[in-house]
Design a protein around this motif. Structure first.
Motif, mmCIF file in Angstrom:
data_model
loop_
_atom_site.group_PDB
_atom_site.id
_atom_site.type_symbol
_atom_site.label_atom_id
_atom_site.label_comp_id
_atom_site.label_asym_id
_atom_site.label_seq_id
_atom_site.Cartn_x
_atom_site.Cartn_y
_atom_site.Cartn_z
ATOM 1 N N LEU A 108 -3.495 1.480 -5.117
ATOM 2 C CA LEU A 108 -2.759 0.898 -4.002
ATOM 3 C C LEU A 108 -3.636 0.163 -3.001
ATOM 4 C CD1 LEU A 108 -0.044 3.555 -3.220
ATOM 5 C CD2 LEU A 108 0.238 1.243 -4.093
ATOM 6 N N ASP A 109 -4.624 0.862 -2.481
ATOM 7 C CA ASP A 109 -5.441 0.239 -1.444
ATOM 8 C C ASP A 109 -6.261 -0.915 -1.998
ATOM 9 O OD1 ASP A 109 -4.498 1.881 0.507
ATOM 10 O OD2 ASP A 109 -6.041 3.406 0.194
ATOM 11 N N ARG B 32 1.975 24.294 10.047
ATOM 12 C CA ARG B 32 0.963 25.254 9.634
ATOM 13 C C ARG B 32 -0.073 25.431 10.744
ATOM 14 N NH1 ARG B 32 -0.151 22.975 4.726
ATOM 15 N NH2 ARG B 32 1.339 24.187 3.533
ATOM 16 N N LEU C 277 -3.202 11.081 0.468
ATOM 17 C CA LEU C 277 -2.528 12.336 0.772
ATOM 18 C C LEU C 277 -3.470 13.520 0.860
ATOM 19 C CD1 LEU C 277 0.836 12.185 -1.132
ATOM 20 C CD2 LEU C 277 0.397 12.241 1.332
ATOM 21 N N LEU D 97 3.812 13.309 -5.652
ATOM 22 C CA LEU D 97 2.974 14.444 -5.271
ATOM 23 C C LEU D 97 3.762 15.594 -4.672
ATOM 24 C CD1 LEU D 97 -0.270 12.893 -3.874
ATOM 25 C CD2 LEU D 97 0.053 14.315 -5.890
ATOM 26 N N PHE E 270 -2.889 17.408 2.300
ATOM 27 C CA PHE E 270 -2.717 18.471 1.319
ATOM 28 C C PHE E 270 -3.033 19.802 1.972
ATOM 29 C CE2 PHE E 270 -3.452 20.658 -2.719
ATOM 30 C CZ PHE E 270 -2.452 20.079 -3.483
ATOM 31 N N LEU F 109 8.271 11.716 -3.732
ATOM 32 C CA LEU F 109 7.030 11.095 -4.179
ATOM 33 C C LEU F 109 6.430 11.963 -5.266
ATOM 34 C CD1 LEU F 109 5.213 9.806 -0.973
ATOM 35 C CD2 LEU F 109 6.814 8.651 -2.483
ATOM 36 N N TYR G 291 5.457 15.840 4.754
ATOM 37 C CA TYR G 291 4.089 16.353 4.565
ATOM 38 C C TYR G 291 3.435 16.579 5.920
ATOM 39 C CZ TYR G 291 4.372 14.257 -0.199
ATOM 40 O OH TYR G 291 4.718 13.897 -1.458
ATOM 41 N N GLY H 80 0.803 -1.217 0.000
ATOM 42 C CA GLY H 80 0.000 0.000 0.000
ATOM 43 C C GLY H 80 0.838 1.271 0.000
ATOM 44 N N ASN H 81 2.145 1.098 0.083
ATOM 45 C CA ASN H 81 3.007 2.266 0.139
ATOM 46 C C ASN H 81 3.300 2.816 -1.254
ATOM 47 O OD1 ASN H 81 5.148 4.089 0.441
ATOM 48 N ND2 ASN H 81 5.804 3.047 2.303
ATOM 49 N N PRO H 82 2.955 4.081 -1.478
ATOM 50 C CA PRO H 82 3.115 4.666 -2.809
ATOM 51 C C PRO H 82 4.569 4.732 -3.248
ATOM 52 C CG PRO H 82 2.550 6.355 -1.205
ATOM 53 C CD PRO H 82 2.389 5.033 -0.513
ATOM 54 N N GLU I 138 6.658 11.556 3.246
ATOM 55 C CA GLU I 138 5.401 11.476 3.977
ATOM 56 C C GLU I 138 5.499 12.193 5.312
ATOM 57 O OE1 GLU I 138 2.717 8.188 4.251
ATOM 58 O OE2 GLU I 138 3.961 7.065 2.846
ATOM 59 N N HIS J 265 2.251 20.113 7.622
ATOM 60 C CA HIS J 265 0.861 20.217 8.062
ATOM 61 C C HIS J 265 0.805 20.697 9.510
ATOM 62 C CE1 HIS J 265 -3.075 19.471 6.647
ATOM 63 N NE2 HIS J 265 -3.397 18.597 7.574
ATOM 64 N N LEU K 118 2.866 9.642 7.703
ATOM 65 C CA LEU K 118 2.321 10.986 7.769
ATOM 66 C C LEU K 118 2.147 11.459 9.206
ATOM 67 C CD1 LEU K 118 1.337 12.554 5.288
ATOM 68 C CD2 LEU K 118 -0.966 11.839 5.841
ATOM 69 N N GLU K 119 1.482 10.628 9.980
ATOM 70 C CA GLU K 119 1.089 11.033 11.323
ATOM 71 C C GLU K 119 2.300 11.334 12.206
ATOM 72 O OE1 GLU K 119 -0.205 8.487 9.672
ATOM 73 O OE2 GLU K 119 -2.149 9.439 9.291
ATOM 74 N N PHE L 62 2.650 19.560 -3.858
ATOM 75 C CA PHE L 62 2.387 19.898 -2.475
ATOM 76 C C PHE L 62 2.512 21.406 -2.299
ATOM 77 C CE2 PHE L 62 2.985 19.642 2.128
ATOM 78 C CZ PHE L 62 2.095 18.640 2.435
ATOM 79 N N LYS M 52 -4.038 -3.775 -2.129
ATOM 80 C CA LYS M 52 -3.854 -4.257 -0.769
ATOM 81 C C LYS M 52 -5.033 -5.136 -0.344
ATOM 82 C CE LYS M 52 -1.813 -2.478 3.421
ATOM 83 N NZ LYS M 52 -1.216 -1.313 4.075
#
Lengths: 338, 338
Positions: B78-79, A261, B281, A281, B285, A279, A254, A73-75, A251, A258, A225-226, A285, B82
DNA sequence: TTGAAAGCGCTAACAA
DNA sequence: TTGTTAGCGCTTTCAA
């Protein structure tokens, strides 16, 4: 011919033996052009397709390779998969997906698929070898395996990688060149090798510039991300927060931006952020992310090419191919506010 | 036992026949617990693994499924991948990757892999059937195929989808509810079905609200980042640009927001943007993207489950499973500036 | 240049 | 409960 036609059916209609049909179909030169042509026509007419299981059983090859990653699932793996797939396809190989979820048992499973003829070779992107089974003594290093991205030092597999230390160092040097002095690092899941290397690159750059790393400036994340967000929270709870952050992957970068901000910090006005991976994206971004570009498709292609070499019997001496990275400087980095 | 052990080796050591070994290994109840145990021990000891080609040849199944997408490099899948992988794994199936790049020839190739025993079934996400080969009359609908995301109306395959029309309509209604009147649409690659449906949902919402769609408010894109940007350029070259944009997917929404920002428009202050897909993502964003969430992992799991049903012989009557979507309202939408 | 025949390793029908 | 045996469909010696 309602049932699937087999070689025998073609042979009967062509009035030749199955051996001749097999030869004709495989393009052997031991068949007259005329019969070859007739057989090919017949095959097309009957819509013949050779049974792969029978062929595989006989030839002892599956014409498949196994691509094993930590997380499908990892891009991050996308372009690599694409590169592998394209190269495999060209050579007539199918690609089987393997997903370990960091589970050693599943890792073993995929090694077993190699042994049971499911696949002829494997591209491993998981940085671990399954533990030896009790009573077993498989010589791993003799298996047709190419390791990409990660490193497995115990077995003599060929590797395809990038220089994570140098790339990370380069990224941090960019921040230093902009005038930053208080530079923090959001690391990957240490002590994993890749995370360690990127951390070491950060340290090397800081050290070379004579900059010390204050307590709390190295925060451990896990590439998600988290954790980018939570790590920023930790960093900005310090009495002297950083003016720049080097994250071990995009990630987390990002997530960091976030969080910054939300804390009211402008990026790159107040804080600069650099990522790693580039990545697809990252350029879309906001702000466009300054990050280390990895040649992912090329990594995939190279790994597959190496594997093809091994499978064709050309014994390459377990080379390590190091592919170049480049720092993509975009909008998330700027000189520190004075 | 330096060579790969086979059933025969175990049989000899255990002093039984190969049939008994085969039965014991497959968990047949026709074997005494004692011999079964002895055989299992021996198998572990010899590190035995059954040869899959031989088994496949005999059983006429490959225990593999083929997952065919338009572009393996697209993060959207991706998902789904998965979900498919997890469900397949549980049932003992391996997943083969298929990538068509929208090339009909490659599509045919994958159908052929089904016929030649490479895979037992296929999950198709490409919305097309290969053209009939000359002189050939394969009854496609009898093949074990499940169509996901896309629609193939000619053959009677089971489908797993979402209601694109309703979801799109819902997204646009959200903009209308915020007070927007001048709402534009960046469409997908019309006349493809999914793109058409999302466009139709947009039109339906506008129509139901009594809003007209000015000339030039429907722009055709192709789901890529870049076209999001170019489409915004087109929209803002109009004498009356929109105050809100509904993009047919997230990538184009990213591109659109990027372009808007460069044109000096604040999102959502000046222009609201809604996407479709909810890529992982989108929540990171800036601004977090309001978008239609698709249950992608669930789509993958459901498609694979349906395929498993077919493969196990339970003849499902070509059902169409429609999974629910939800609008994720985030920061990219706000009432229009007055 | 072709054919006959063996056999890849396994499963399953049939017999015992 | 176990063994014997016949293939699954193909490739590849070996012989002609």
């Amino acid at each position: 011919m309602s049932e699937r036609p087999k070689i025998k059916d073609i042979a009967e209609r062509a009035g030749v033996s199955v051996a001749t049909v097999s030869r004709a179909l495989s393009g052997s030169s031991l068949v007259t052009d005329e019969t070859r042509k007739r057989i090919h026509e017949l095959a097309r007419e009957l819509n013949y397709r050779p049974n792969v299981s029978a062929r595989n059983l006989r030839t002892r090859r599956s014409m498949s390779v196994l691509l094993v990653v930590r997380d499908v699932g990892n891009p991050f793996y996308l372009d690599i998969l694409k590169g592998v797939e394209a190269t495999a396809r060209e050579a007539g190989y199918a690609v089987l997906m393997g997903n370990t979820e960091n589970d050693p048992d599943r890792e073993v499973e995929y090694f077993n698929m190699l042994r049971d003829g499911h696949a002829d070779g494997m591209i491993l992107m998981t940085g671990k070898l399954p533990a030896q089974q009790p009573g077993e003594s498989v010589d791993f290093s003799s298996l047709p395996v190419v390791v990409a991205l990660e490193m497995i030092e115990t077995a003599g597999f060929p590797h395809v990688q990038i220089d994570n230390i140098a790339a990370a160092r380069h990224a941090v040097e960019h921040l230093i060149a902009l005038g930053h002095r208080r530079i923090a690092h959001i690391a990957g899941p240490l002590p994993e090798l890749m995370a360690t290397h990127r951390r070491d690159g950060y340290r090397a750059a800081m050290d070379a510039a004579g900059l010390s790393i204050p307590d709390g400036y190295e925060v451990r994340g896990d590439y998600l991300l988290e954790t980018g967000e939570t790590c920023v929270a930790q960093l900005f709870a310090l009495s002297e927060p950083p003016t720049a952050i080097f994250a071990a992957n995009d990630e987390m970068a990002y997530g960091a931006i976030h969080a910054l901000r939300r804390l009211g910090h402008d990026v790159p006005g107040d804080v600069s952020v650099v990522g790693f991976d580039d990545l697809y994206l990252s350029k879309a971004f906001y702000p466009p992310l300054t990050t280390v570009s990895q040649p992912r498709a090329d990594i995939g292609r190279t790994a597959m090419s190496l594997l093809l070499n091994i499978l064709s019997g050309e014994d390459i001496a377990a080379p390590t191919v190091v592919l170049p990275t480049a720092l993509s400087v975009r909008g998330s980095t700027a000189p520190p506010r004075r």
